[in-house]
Design an enzyme around this catalytic site. Structure first.
Site, PDB file in Angstrom:
ATOM      1  CB  THR A 159      -0.985  -0.029   1.190  1.00 42.96           C
ATOM      2  OG1 THR A 159      -1.547   1.265   1.333  1.00 42.96           O
ATOM      3  CG2 THR A 159      -0.316  -0.436   2.476  1.00 42.96           C
ATOM      4  CD  GLU A 207      -3.725  -0.750   4.947  1.00 47.22           C
ATOM      5  OE1 GLU A 207      -4.685  -0.492   4.182  1.00 47.22           O
ATOM      6  OE2 GLU A 207      -2.714  -0.032   5.041  1.00 47.22           O
ATOM      7  CE  LYS A 224      -4.205  13.430  17.539  1.00 45.46           C
ATOM      8  NZ  LYS A 224      -2.944  12.750  17.860  1.00 45.46           N
ATOM      9  CD1 TRP A 247     -12.129  11.929  17.224  1.00 48.76           C
ATOM     10  CD2 TRP A 247     -10.163  12.824  16.704  1.00 48.76           C
ATOM     11  NE1 TRP A 247     -11.213  10.915  17.188  1.00 48.76           N
ATOM     12  CE2 TRP A 247      -9.989  11.430  16.876  1.00 48.76           C
ATOM     13  CE3 TRP A 247      -9.050  13.604  16.375  1.00 48.76           C
ATOM     14  CZ2 TRP A 247      -8.761  10.807  16.730  1.00 48.76           C
ATOM     15  CZ3 TRP A 247      -7.825  12.971  16.227  1.00 48.76           C
ATOM     16  CH2 TRP A 247      -7.685  11.599  16.404  1.00 48.76           C
TER      17      TRP A 247
END
Lengths: 554, 554
Positions: free
Chosen positions: B192, B337, B447, B452
């Protein structure tokens, strides 16, 4: 099986295949999807989330009752929501759900409980007498849970100690931290009962049921739009376990409770009411279902429902008849040892378009194609693989990730497994398209010079003769060929003493190879029968096994 | 993950999940089912049986070329039948199929080949220059097989030694005794490539691909009546691997070869000709497909085909438009993944009946429900799980049997995996129905005090102001909150110097919690861009990262 290792991979290979994953998925993603259940009091419904909360409480209750990973927990129940809950709670904790077959005699049930060393038994209210009949002979059992919301004292039972299912749940905590159970550990045990000998223990692994579940989804196409009815009794081979497939895909589940074929009318009404689209069963239930449907003034339509049919060949009239109601009967093949999906009858696209209507129906009666992931072969008496010509018959051997590789703690394993395959005891053919057809039980086959001869085929041909009332064929010992076929014929009353051996052999000659024909035909007055009216070949075998030792062919 | 053991089971748990099982099944039970492939010379067709015979020859050829279990074998190819054959032959022998991405630069390809230590490379005729560009820098490679029926001498290539694919097959034996490969061994490797750093190796196990294949069948419902087209390039994440699902169920496979979006007309014509019913791709191909369909005088209809769409959110107009042609676009979510199926958008039955048409379409743009068998959660910057309220956004973490648990031989693993989960780098929400929505990349999240804040949400809101041309929001260091949002606004020419910070903050105030609002708004003439025209947040971050150190809020 020799296993070779390649390059190590980076996938999460240690994430175990677990039944807990299935119910947790349903509760997370289809919390509102219904589970409908019926009992003596009516039809009720809750949903995957509510079922899951109860399953977690049940897991906590099992801990309080000192059930540890690996322990066996028996269940005596019909197709109920509580049985459904137990199917996830017990294996989810690492314990084993022991399926207790309601159709076997107490002696066998006692053997099953003792052989499995069950520690606890869950009993439906209506089945307390079944538990009582065995309770004094099962020393490993330390308690009984009655599946009730009443106080156990109401039942005046000799079972002791007893607990109430609903009281246990009410007292239990909701949060439960599921362990990740090693996928090769047993999730459920089921004992298969043959006609002879003690029951044999099939201990299904979590991996086995998980893969079988996915396979069931692949081959039924069941999904979140479907409504699945659990028709097969859940106390044997987990009622085929297709309710796992329903939960896997978020389908609605309908649990009809105790009365199935006994009250076929209300079962069919429930199917109509809940718009059932997927189910599995056997002709023993589909036939009465069909007959009931025919009595209805308003003809219901199930919109192309898929009903898998096992156990025996589905009668053509029934398959055609149910099709009129929008029900597709799909013939499936398997056994307790195959979890059970092993083969399934589907028509390939070119068959759909090219075969004549009657050819299609004829094909649909066969057992069908092996499902993906299994190795199925037919072999001769020496274990040599036989050709897929649709004619040569041999014993069906099966292996694969959800096939039983041995019986639990059993001395009879050597005769049931060979070269990593399970010996099904069924004889069949495979045609060039891959379609399996079961023709016989192997014990009814005759081993002659390293080849099989089908006694059932010979019998069916002989009874076609207009003078014949009944026929039976056995294999009798032969010094050169090991066995040779010996036919017994009961002539019709009016033809007694007016029929000859040659007439019989000539009549069937065109349908068999010369070496397959019986070496002799004996005329008798009556074929011996068992207590349930089946032909007793054993009686004939015992009497005539040495017939050919002194026989001179003329 | 702590794994507990229960009672040993009697299932054949050592029967390994192998890709060989899949192709062998197709060849046994669907020998006549077609595989259609297209190359420069036209459209050709063979069948599963013929493909399987070639796959066995190929396995024998690999043995002759001294490829052993565990060895890596690279492939440079388009969506061809030979690539399809390699996908079964190479892993079937226990070796690893290394997918070589045709879209990455030579330096990265060299890294991939060297990191994986590939021993042999298969090269399509048209890709010889790609192989030549790296051949002097890949010392582990001992030979090249040109995918051709010509004599390799024809190509005057500097690749050496070279072999011809068809010559190897012609010389090889047909019988091949497949080993049972340990299911945790690698079947295929794919690297990847992120925007920064070296490619990372994902080494998929046989078990991973087998379970992913079954999952793909479960969620597409693909079966023997379907015609599957391989649209996604097969050189990355095995083109999503749905051709395995097609083979698993005996569906027809259509391999369109080299030209996909480059010759969309002929791709669509092939789809029509072969009556394609299942496919997967991305809006980058579905959009031109839709545009081409609109140019046709005779409107084709695909009868409810299921096309999975990944990579980005499918545009509503495209989904609605393709529906007119009988194509259902199903939004799917995943990554290299995740093999890649992780979530998939399906409407539940009650949504189908209760939601208004536009609500349904809006829902269909989301990433959908996690598929069965995976654990997906969203977490805050400290790793605490966040609620499924459809509002709270967190990083998406995924684990399960076909999810990557580490990168192959890579020092960056610590930052990519946590508590057994893969950190996707995507931020998203999950609503009470379980639907996942990707909102951001985590690196674009701010953050602040353990929570978030979505920079993309802030930007989208700010550009809604009538005086604003462009906006960007970054997180700048803050001594108390770790980061706080800082907004940059480019006013429209006519409103330059006629817009205030308060106007911006008032305008967006109702859509955000107070603590989510930017601490300051800076008006600038231009937002810095990258060479491809994307907003360069890095440039802003570098310049303004310490902005709040000296900032006094008024």
């Amino acid at each position: 099986m020799k296993i070779i290792k390649g390059c190590p991979s980076t996938s999460m290979n240690d994430y175990q295949l677990n039944t807990t994953t299935i119910i947790r998925h349903a509760a997370r993603n289809f919390p509102e999807r219904e589970i409908v259940y019926r009992n003596e009091r009516g039809v009720f419904r809750y949903n995957y989330n509510e079922a899951y909360q109860r399953i977690k409480r049940l897991a906590n209750a099992l801990k309080k009752l000192k059930i540890n990973p690996g322990d066996r927990v028996g269940v005596l129940d019909w197709n109920t929501n509580r049985f459904f809950e137990l199917y996830f709670a017990v294996p989810g904790t690492g314990a084993v759900l022991l399926q207790m077959n309601l159709r076997i005699v107490p002696e066998e049930l006692i053997y099953v409980v003792n052989h499995s060393e069950a520690k606890l038994i869950f009993v439906d209210e209506s089945l307390i007498p079944v538990a009582e009949a065995i309770s004094s002979s099962v020393p490993t059992v330390k308690g009984y849970v009655i599946m009730t919301d009443k106080n156990p004292a109401c039942f005046k039972t000799k079972l002791s100690p007893v607990y109430s299912y609903e009281e246990l749940l009410a007292d239990a905590e909701t949060d439960y931290d599921w362990p990740m159970v090693d996928e090769t550990s047993t999730y459920s045990a089921c004992y298969t009962t043959g006609t002879t000998g003690r029951p044999k223990g099939v201990y299904y692994s979590h991996r086995c049921i998980y893969l079988h579940t996915m396979e069931a989804v692949c081959y039924t196409g069941i999904n979140w739009n479907d409504n699945f009815m659990q028709i097969v009794p859940m106390f044997h081979a987990q009622g085929w376990g297709f309710f796992f497939a329903a939960a896997f895909m978020g389908a609605k589940i309908v649990l009809p409770g105790r009365y199935l074929v006994e009250d076929i009318g209300s079962l069919v009404e429930l199917m109509i009411e809940e718009k059932v689209t997927v189910g599995c069963g056997a002709p023993a239930i589909f036939m009465p279902m069909f007959n009931y449907l025919r009595t209805l003034e308003e003809k219901p339509h199930f919109g192309g429902a898929r009903f898998l049919s096992g156990a025996t060949e589905p009668p053509l009239a029934m398959m055609k008849g149910l099709k009129e109601y929008g029900i597709n009967i799909i013939h499936a093949y398997g056994a307790t040892e195959t979890t059970p999906l092993a083969a399934l009858n589907l028509l390939k696209p070119d068959m759909e378009s090219k075969l004549a209507e009657e050819e299609k129906w004829d094909l649909k009666r066969r057992q069908g194609l092996p499902v993906t992931g299994l190795d199925i072969k037919i072999v001769d008496p020496e274990g040599r693989e036989l050709p897929h010509d649709g004619k040569t018959s041999g014993e069906i051997l099966i292996r694969g990730p959800w096939i039983t590789g041995s019986y639990y703690n059993d001395s009879r394993n050597a005769e049931s497994f060979v070269d990593g395959y399970w010996k099904s005891g069924d004889a069949g053919t495979i045609d060039s398209n891959g379609y399996l057809k079961v023709t016989d039980r192997v014990k009814d086959l005759i081993k002659s010079g390293g080849e099989w001869i089908s006694s059932v085929d010979l019998e069916n041909s002989i009874v076609g003769h207009p003078k014949v009332l009944e026929a039976a064929v056995i294999g009798a010992y032969h010094p050169r060929w090991e066995e040779r076929p010996l036919a017994f014929v009961v002539p019709k009353e009016e033809y007694k003493d007016q029929i000859t051996k040659d007439e019989i052999l000539d009549f069937i000659a065109s349908r068999f190879a010369r070496w397959q024909l019986p070496d002799d035909v004996l005329f008798i007055d009556e074929i011996p029968k068992t207590s349930v009216g089946k032909i007793s070949k054993n009686a004939l075998r015992n009497k005539y096994k040495d017939y050919f030792r002194s026989f001179k062919k003329c």
